[in-house]
Scaffold this active site. Structure first.
Site, PDB file in Angstrom:
ATOM      1  CG  ASP A  69      -1.983  -0.952   1.275  1.00  0.00           C
ATOM      2  OD1 ASP A  69      -2.012  -1.829   0.395  1.00  0.00           O
ATOM      3  OD2 ASP A  69      -2.830  -0.858   2.186  1.00  0.00           O
ATOM      4  CG  ASP A  70       0.376   3.721   2.395  1.00  0.00           C
ATOM      5  OD1 ASP A  70      -0.798   3.403   2.152  1.00  0.00           O
ATOM      6  OD2 ASP A  70       0.831   3.833   3.546  1.00  0.00           O
ATOM      7  CG  HIS A 123      -3.237   7.143   3.565  1.00  0.00           C
ATOM      8  ND1 HIS A 123      -3.398   6.852   4.900  1.00  0.00           N
ATOM      9  CD2 HIS A 123      -2.920   5.973   2.988  1.00  0.00           C
ATOM     10  CE1 HIS A 123      -3.161   5.569   5.101  1.00  0.00           C
ATOM     11  NE2 HIS A 123      -2.885   4.999   3.954  1.00  0.00           N
ATOM     12  CG  HIS A 223       2.273  -0.139   4.330  1.00  0.00           C
ATOM     13  ND1 HIS A 223       2.013  -1.089   5.295  1.00  0.00           N
ATOM     14  CD2 HIS A 223       1.142   0.608   4.217  1.00  0.00           C
ATOM     15  CE1 HIS A 223       0.772  -0.903   5.758  1.00  0.00           C
ATOM     16  NE2 HIS A 223       0.233   0.109   5.125  1.00  0.00           N
TER      17      HIS A 223
HETATM   18 ZN   LIG Z   1      -2.352   3.106   3.507  1.00  0.00          ZN
END
Ligand SMILES: [Zn+2]
Length: 271
Positions: A69-70, A123, A223
């Site tokens: 993620d991210d 986010h 992540h």
């Molecule tokens: Zn996230």
């Protein structure tokens, strides 16, 4: 002795039955006080919105999906190099703001067979952005458009930051043909990387969580952006892939695990 072995047998039988009937659930311990969705909410929404909201695959094939993620970020190319070497495909839940910064990395990930998905624009806790559809327009739709511009399609799958979506948002995703993808194994890489300043120690902690809680058809949360950098996550990935392959696990992407399309068939026209 007889009594003990009967108890053991009973336990084995009940574990076996539990496997076939247990509803999807978060397997890893909850890290308190870090603003993440409580496991009881994850489990309830997975049960209530089956078919739209997923924590894991539906069966017990020895297939697992690593997800990141991210990103994308400056750490992502090293992760892509590693995945290419291991011939492992993963699923990326990326932020629109990051996609705009690193379009080449997005195109590379797609060319190398990974699945791309939506993790909001920048986010926020989406469940707190109900008014006027802002959660959709300013966060998810904006990221769909970023993907449209960079790779020419819009993903089917999204993952809410921190795991938070309210029930009406999940229903709204249903109407748009989108799926919410949560996780059954939280590596807590964000937490361990924060707690351990040495990459080696942080990596060990991440590996141990995944080693202990991996299961057939797991969706594993990691992540590729944020914190003090994602070297520990990449190190852990490099060690876990050969180890889990040796245990007979096959790596797959979330869309294949769930047997759903990765791309929306008819993207809504851009405004
Ligand atoms: Zn996230």
């Amino acid at each position: 002795m007889k009594k003990i072995s009967r108890i053991v047998m009973g336990l084995l039988v009940s574990v076996g039955m539990a496997n076939a009937q247990t509803p999807p659930r978060l397997r890893t311990p909850f890290v308190e006080n870090w603003g993440q969705i409580p496991p009881a909410v994850l489990d309830r929404q997975a049960k209530e919105f089956a078919g739209t909201y997923f924590l894991e695959g539906p069966g017990d094939r020895k297939e697992i999906a690593f997800t990141y993620d991210d990103g994308p970020s400056l750490d992502t190319p090293a992760l892509l190099d590693l995945l290419k070497k291991e011939n492992v495909k993963v699923t990326f839940f990326w932020q629109g703001s990051q996609i705009e910064q690193f379009p080449e990395t997005v195109r590379r990930a797609l060319a190398e067979g990974h699945t791309l998905a939506n993790h909001s624009y920048n986010h926020p806790d989406l469940s707190k952005l109900e008014d006027g559809g802002v959660w959709w327009q300013d966060q998810l739709e904006k990221t769909q458009q970023a993907y449209q511009k960079v790779v020419g399609f819009q993903p089917t799958m999204m993952r809410p930051p921190y795991g938070f979506l309210n029930d009406s948002q999940i229903k709204s995703l249903q109407g748009k043909g989108m799926k919410a993808i949560l996780w059954s194994v939280d590596s807590a890489d964000w937490f361990h990387t924060h707690q351990n300043k040495m990459d080696e120690l942080a990596s060990n902690a991440i590996e141990n969580v995944i080693r202990q809680y991996i299961h057939p058809e797991a969706i594993v949360l990691m992540h590729d952006s944020g914190g003090r950098g994602r070297k520990p996550t990449i190190l852990a990935t490099s060690r876990l892939i050969p180890e889990l392959k040796k245990q007979g696990y096959q790596f797959t992407t979330v869309d294949k695990l769930l047997n759903i399309p990765a791309k929306l068939a008819s993207a809504p026209a851009a405004k």
